[in-house]
Design a protein around this motif. Structure first.
Motif, mmCIF file in Angstrom:
data_model
loop_
_atom_site.group_PDB
_atom_site.id
_atom_site.type_symbol
_atom_site.label_atom_id
_atom_site.label_comp_id
_atom_site.label_asym_id
_atom_site.label_seq_id
_atom_site.Cartn_x
_atom_site.Cartn_y
_atom_site.Cartn_z
ATOM 1 N N THR A 188 35.234 16.460 30.976
ATOM 2 C CA THR A 188 35.605 15.074 31.243
ATOM 3 C C THR A 188 35.989 14.373 29.956
ATOM 4 O O THR A 188 35.205 14.355 29.006
ATOM 5 N N LYS A 189 37.167 13.798 29.943
ATOM 6 C CA LYS A 189 37.622 13.039 28.775
ATOM 7 C C LYS A 189 37.145 11.606 28.969
ATOM 8 O O LYS A 189 37.508 10.942 29.933
ATOM 9 N N THR A 190 36.304 11.120 28.050
ATOM 10 C CA THR A 190 35.766 9.768 28.128
ATOM 11 C C THR A 190 36.109 9.002 26.858
ATOM 12 O O THR A 190 36.662 9.563 25.909
ATOM 13 N N LEU A 191 35.747 7.723 26.833
ATOM 14 C CA LEU A 191 35.991 6.911 25.642
ATOM 15 C C LEU A 191 35.176 7.394 24.451
ATOM 16 O O LEU A 191 35.593 7.292 23.310
ATOM 17 N N THR A 192 33.989 7.915 24.729
ATOM 18 C CA THR A 192 33.106 8.350 23.640
ATOM 19 C C THR A 192 33.305 9.804 23.241
ATOM 20 O O THR A 192 32.751 10.245 22.245
ATOM 21 N N GLY A 193 34.074 10.566 24.005
ATOM 22 C CA GLY A 193 34.304 11.960 23.650
ATOM 23 C C GLY A 193 34.701 12.798 24.845
ATOM 24 O O GLY A 193 34.956 12.278 25.933
ATOM 25 N N ASN A 194 34.722 14.090 24.652
ATOM 26 C CA ASN A 194 35.115 15.042 25.691
ATOM 27 C C ASN A 194 33.865 15.783 26.142
ATOM 28 O O ASN A 194 33.392 16.680 25.459
ATOM 29 N N LEU A 195 33.342 15.400 27.280
ATOM 30 C CA LEU A 195 32.052 15.866 27.755
ATOM 31 C C LEU A 195 32.168 17.146 28.576
ATOM 32 O O LEU A 195 32.948 17.219 29.520
ATOM 33 N N ILE A 196 31.369 18.155 28.213
ATOM 34 C CA ILE A 196 31.311 19.424 28.933
ATOM 35 C C ILE A 196 30.016 19.436 29.733
ATOM 36 O O ILE A 196 28.936 19.223 29.188
ATOM 37 N N ALA A 197 30.122 19.691 31.046
ATOM 38 C CA ALA A 197 28.946 19.828 31.910
ATOM 39 C C ALA A 197 28.866 21.281 32.369
ATOM 40 O O ALA A 197 29.886 21.976 32.461
ATOM 41 N N PHE A 198 27.650 21.731 32.675
ATOM 42 C CA PHE A 198 27.419 23.134 33.018
ATOM 43 C C PHE A 198 26.900 23.289 34.445
ATOM 44 O O PHE A 198 26.282 22.377 34.993
ATOM 45 N N HIS A 199 27.125 24.459 35.035
ATOM 46 C CA HIS A 199 26.625 24.776 36.374
ATOM 47 C C HIS A 199 25.100 24.720 36.400
ATOM 48 O O HIS A 199 24.440 25.267 35.517
ATOM 49 N N ASN A 200 24.540 24.076 37.390
ATOM 50 C CA ASN A 200 23.092 24.068 37.649
ATOM 51 C C ASN A 200 22.243 23.652 36.457
ATOM 52 O O ASN A 200 21.136 24.155 36.287
ATOM 53 N N SER A 201 22.759 22.781 35.602
ATOM 54 C CA SER A 201 22.006 22.363 34.432
ATOM 55 C C SER A 201 22.308 20.903 34.103
ATOM 56 O O SER A 201 23.461 20.478 34.183
ATOM 57 N N PRO A 202 21.286 20.157 33.698
ATOM 58 C CA PRO A 202 21.533 18.782 33.270
ATOM 59 C C PRO A 202 22.077 18.705 31.838
ATOM 60 O O PRO A 202 22.479 17.637 31.388
ATOM 61 N N LYS A 203 22.103 19.815 31.141
ATOM 62 C CA LYS A 203 22.558 19.824 29.749
ATOM 63 C C LYS A 203 24.048 19.537 29.676
ATOM 64 O O LYS A 203 24.823 19.954 30.539
ATOM 65 N N GLN A 204 24.429 18.821 28.613
ATOM 66 C CA GLN A 204 25.819 18.492 28.367
ATOM 67 C C GLN A 204 26.120 18.680 26.895
ATOM 68 O O GLN A 204 25.212 18.688 26.065
ATOM 69 N N LEU A 205 27.392 18.805 26.576
ATOM 70 C CA LEU A 205 27.820 19.045 25.208
ATOM 71 C C LEU A 205 29.164 18.353 25.015
ATOM 72 O O LEU A 205 29.967 18.281 25.945
ATOM 73 N N TYR A 206 29.398 17.851 23.828
ATOM 74 C CA TYR A 206 30.689 17.229 23.528
ATOM 75 C C TYR A 206 31.595 18.220 22.802
ATOM 76 O O TYR A 206 31.157 18.909 21.886
ATOM 77 N N ALA A 207 32.855 18.259 23.237
ATOM 78 C CA ALA A 207 33.878 19.044 22.548
ATOM 79 C C ALA A 207 34.628 18.096 21.625
ATOM 80 O O ALA A 207 34.972 16.979 22.013
ATOM 81 N N SER A 208 34.877 18.530 20.409
ATOM 82 C CA SER A 208 35.590 17.671 19.471
ATOM 83 C C SER A 208 37.072 17.613 19.837
ATOM 84 O O SER A 208 37.595 18.478 20.540
ATOM 85 N N ARG A 209 37.753 16.573 19.352
ATOM 86 C CA ARG A 209 39.184 16.407 19.628
ATOM 87 C C ARG A 209 39.977 17.613 19.154
ATOM 88 O O ARG A 209 40.963 18.004 19.769
ATOM 89 N N ARG A 210 39.543 18.204 18.065
ATOM 90 C CA ARG A 210 40.254 19.346 17.486
ATOM 91 C C ARG A 210 40.302 20.544 18.445
ATOM 92 O O ARG A 210 41.285 21.285 18.486
ATOM 93 N N TYR A 211 39.234 20.757 19.216
ATOM 94 C CA TYR A 211 39.137 21.935 20.080
ATOM 95 C C TYR A 211 39.386 21.630 21.555
ATOM 96 O O TYR A 211 39.477 22.539 22.371
ATOM 97 N N TYR A 212 39.502 20.359 21.926
ATOM 98 C CA TYR A 212 39.614 19.962 23.331
ATOM 99 C C TYR A 212 40.808 20.608 24.028
ATOM 100 O O TYR A 212 40.670 21.168 25.111
ATOM 101 N N HIS A 213 41.985 20.525 23.426
ATOM 102 C CA HIS A 213 43.191 21.050 24.069
ATOM 103 C C HIS A 213 43.074 22.550 24.348
ATOM 104 O O HIS A 213 43.397 23.008 25.452
ATOM 105 N N ASP A 214 42.609 23.326 23.365
ATOM 106 C CA ASP A 214 42.463 24.779 23.548
ATOM 107 C C ASP A 214 41.439 25.100 24.626
ATOM 108 O O ASP A 214 41.637 26.019 25.425
ATOM 109 N N LEU A 215 40.341 24.356 24.657
ATOM 110 C CA LEU A 215 39.313 24.573 25.679
ATOM 111 C C LEU A 215 39.867 24.267 27.063
ATOM 112 O O LEU A 215 39.693 25.057 27.995
ATOM 113 N N LYS A 216 40.538 23.142 27.201
ATOM 114 C CA LYS A 216 41.107 22.761 28.497
ATOM 115 C C LYS A 216 42.104 23.811 28.973
ATOM 116 O O LYS A 216 42.081 24.235 30.130
ATOM 117 N N GLN A 217 42.956 24.262 28.072
ATOM 118 C CA GLN A 217 43.952 25.276 28.415
ATOM 119 C C GLN A 217 43.281 26.586 28.840
ATOM 120 O O GLN A 217 43.680 27.208 29.820
#
Length: 151
Positions: free
Chosen positions: A114-143
């Motif tokens: 999810t691209k948000t104002l505060t960053g690019n948030l990664i959510a995981f299956h069956n877990s409340p844990k989340q992680l932010y992807a930096s702008r530098r790596y967001y495009h490659d991850l999305k692709q």
């Protein structure tokens, strides 16, 4: 599909020769899968309360460095990794991808990006844990996630 294996004492690395019909519809997919195939350990050595454990890679959501410590996160636990993030990253299979200077994510465990104002948030299956992807790596991850049909 037919598979033949011919041992050769004169070579040090496996060589694959693939014979397919000229009009084979899945040729590109098959070639891409073979190029991305890697024979690596299916576990990562981690420690928990002073005990070394072989943690299956499939259980890892992400690996992150904080200060001089590296941690592997699963759905419900955090394990200490006794090596640097770059050393661990060099040995991981291709479905693990760097998403920040201090984080590597298991793309097979990603539920949403999810691209948000505060960053690019990664959510995981069956877990409340989340992680932010930096702008530098967001495009490659999305692709990468779109190519694998995970998004």
């Amino acid at each position: 599909m037919k598979v033949n294996i011919e041992p050769d004492p004169d070579i040090t690395l496996p060589t694959i020769t693939l014979h397919i019909p000229t009009d084979y519809p899945e040729a590109a997919t098959l070639i891409a899968a073979l190029e991305n195939f890697s024979v690596t350990s299916a576990t990562l050595t981690v420690s928990q309360q002073g005990q070394l454990i072989q943690l299956p890679l499939a259980q890892i959501l992400f690996i992150e460095a904080t200060g001089h410590q590296v941690a592997a996160h699963t759905i419900d636990k955090v394990y200490r990794v006794p090596r640097s993030l770059s050393a661990v990253g060099a040995e991981l299979p291709t479905h693990f991808m760097r998403v920040a200077k201090s984080a590597i994510v298991n793309t097979q465990q990603v539920y949403s990006l999810t691209k948000t104002l505060t960053g690019n948030l990664i959510a995981f299956h069956n877990s409340p844990k989340q992680l932010y992807a930096s702008r530098r790596y967001y495009h490659d991850l999305k692709q990468c996630l779109e190519q694998k049909g995970l998004l």
